[in-house]
Scaffold this motif. Structure first.
Motif, mmCIF file in Angstrom:
data_model
loop_
_atom_site.group_PDB
_atom_site.id
_atom_site.type_symbol
_atom_site.label_atom_id
_atom_site.label_comp_id
_atom_site.label_asym_id
_atom_site.label_seq_id
_atom_site.Cartn_x
_atom_site.Cartn_y
_atom_site.Cartn_z
ATOM 1 N N PRO A 170 0.794 -1.232 0.000
ATOM 2 C CA PRO A 170 0.000 0.000 0.000
ATOM 3 C C PRO A 170 0.828 1.284 0.000
ATOM 4 O O PRO A 170 0.492 2.240 -0.716
ATOM 5 N N GLN A 171 1.923 1.317 0.753
ATOM 6 C CA GLN A 171 2.746 2.525 0.801
ATOM 7 C C GLN A 171 3.321 2.862 -0.577
ATOM 8 O O GLN A 171 3.349 4.022 -0.987
ATOM 9 N N GLU A 172 3.790 1.837 -1.277
ATOM 10 C CA GLU A 172 4.354 2.037 -2.616
ATOM 11 C C GLU A 172 3.278 2.509 -3.593
ATOM 12 O O GLU A 172 3.496 3.435 -4.387
ATOM 13 N N TYR A 173 2.115 1.866 -3.540
ATOM 14 C CA TYR A 173 1.006 2.260 -4.406
ATOM 15 C C TYR A 173 0.618 3.718 -4.133
ATOM 16 O O TYR A 173 0.434 4.501 -5.057
ATOM 17 N N CYS A 174 0.517 4.053 -2.862
ATOM 18 C CA CYS A 174 0.127 5.424 -2.499
ATOM 19 C C CYS A 174 1.160 6.448 -2.975
ATOM 20 O O CYS A 174 0.783 7.493 -3.510
ATOM 21 N N CYS A 186 -4.615 8.470 0.946
ATOM 22 C CA CYS A 186 -4.243 7.069 0.719
ATOM 23 C C CYS A 186 -5.413 6.153 1.052
ATOM 24 O O CYS A 186 -5.715 5.222 0.297
ATOM 25 N N VAL A 187 -6.064 6.419 2.169
ATOM 26 C CA VAL A 187 -7.210 5.604 2.568
ATOM 27 C C VAL A 187 -8.295 5.680 1.498
ATOM 28 O O VAL A 187 -8.871 4.655 1.110
ATOM 29 N N ASP A 212 -8.954 2.555 7.624
ATOM 30 C CA ASP A 212 -8.413 3.498 8.597
ATOM 31 C C ASP A 212 -8.214 2.853 9.962
ATOM 32 O O ASP A 212 -7.195 3.058 10.613
ATOM 33 N N ILE A 213 -9.166 2.047 10.385
ATOM 34 C CA ILE A 213 -9.131 1.472 11.731
ATOM 35 C C ILE A 213 -8.350 0.167 11.789
ATOM 36 O O ILE A 213 -7.559 -0.051 12.718
ATOM 37 N N ASN A 214 -8.528 -0.703 10.820
ATOM 38 C CA ASN A 214 -8.014 -2.076 10.939
ATOM 39 C C ASN A 214 -6.680 -2.360 10.251
ATOM 40 O O ASN A 214 -6.061 -3.386 10.544
ATOM 41 N N TRP A 215 -6.255 -1.533 9.333
ATOM 42 C CA TRP A 215 -5.043 -1.846 8.575
ATOM 43 C C TRP A 215 -3.778 -1.269 9.193
ATOM 44 O O TRP A 215 -2.688 -1.490 8.686
ATOM 45 N N GLY A 216 -3.895 -0.521 10.265
ATOM 46 C CA GLY A 216 -2.731 0.064 10.925
ATOM 47 C C GLY A 216 -2.337 1.399 10.309
ATOM 48 O O GLY A 216 -2.714 1.722 9.184
ATOM 49 N N SER A 217 -1.569 2.158 11.062
ATOM 50 C CA SER A 217 -1.199 3.505 10.617
ATOM 51 C C SER A 217 -0.338 3.491 9.355
ATOM 52 O O SER A 217 -0.350 4.430 8.570
ATOM 53 N N ASP A 218 0.418 2.409 9.163
ATOM 54 C CA ASP A 218 1.266 2.289 7.972
ATOM 55 C C ASP A 218 0.748 1.217 7.013
ATOM 56 O O ASP A 218 1.468 0.775 6.124
ATOM 57 N N PHE A 219 -0.497 0.779 7.227
ATOM 58 C CA PHE A 219 -1.168 -0.235 6.397
ATOM 59 C C PHE A 219 -0.484 -1.605 6.465
ATOM 60 O O PHE A 219 -0.680 -2.440 5.596
ATOM 61 N N SER A 220 0.306 -1.831 7.511
ATOM 62 C CA SER A 220 1.033 -3.096 7.637
ATOM 63 C C SER A 220 0.124 -4.276 7.983
ATOM 64 O O SER A 220 0.526 -5.429 7.823
ATOM 65 N N GLN A 221 -1.096 -4.005 8.433
ATOM 66 C CA GLN A 221 -2.028 -5.075 8.783
ATOM 67 C C GLN A 221 -3.068 -5.283 7.681
ATOM 68 O O GLN A 221 -4.172 -5.747 7.913
ATOM 69 N N TYR A 269 -4.472 -10.509 0.322
ATOM 70 C CA TYR A 269 -4.732 -10.403 -1.113
ATOM 71 C C TYR A 269 -4.375 -9.033 -1.679
ATOM 72 O O TYR A 269 -4.261 -8.868 -2.901
ATOM 73 N N LEU A 270 -4.209 -8.043 -0.835
ATOM 74 C CA LEU A 270 -4.073 -6.663 -1.304
ATOM 75 C C LEU A 270 -2.856 -6.406 -2.202
ATOM 76 O O LEU A 270 -2.991 -5.702 -3.210
ATOM 77 N N PRO A 271 -1.660 -6.924 -1.909
ATOM 78 C CA PRO A 271 -0.531 -6.641 -2.799
ATOM 79 C C PRO A 271 -0.778 -7.027 -4.258
ATOM 80 O O PRO A 271 -0.444 -6.276 -5.172
#
Length: 84
Positions: free
Chosen positions: A3-7, A28-29, A44-53, A57-59
């Protein structure tokens, strides 16, 4: 693609926010919600502040969205295609 790279690559283009700018994470969200079909509040709530959670399937989904976005930069397709 994480997600960080995509954003970093697509949020400045589609949401008008650059990394480090106020509102960048919210943008980003919004972009991740548009691509994944997941509610913004869930991201926003469940994926963590850096989207690490993020879901497993997301990648792969973001990789496909990256390819589509890259094609859209070359060929004139509607902005929200195929997500409209």
């Amino acid at each position: 693609m994480e997600p960080q790279e995509y954003c970093r690559k697509w949020v400045p283009i589609y949401q008008g926010k650059k990394p480090g700018e106020r509102g960048y994470r919210a943008a980003c969200v919004r972009e991740l919600a548009k691509v994944s079909g997941v509610k913004e509040s869930t991201i926003d709530i469940n994926w963590g502040s850096d989207f690490s959670q993020r879901p497993g399937y997301l990648p792969r989904m973001l990789t496909l969205a990256d390819v589509i976005n890259s094609v859209k930069q070359i060929f004139p397709l509607p902005r929200d295609w195929p997500f409209d």
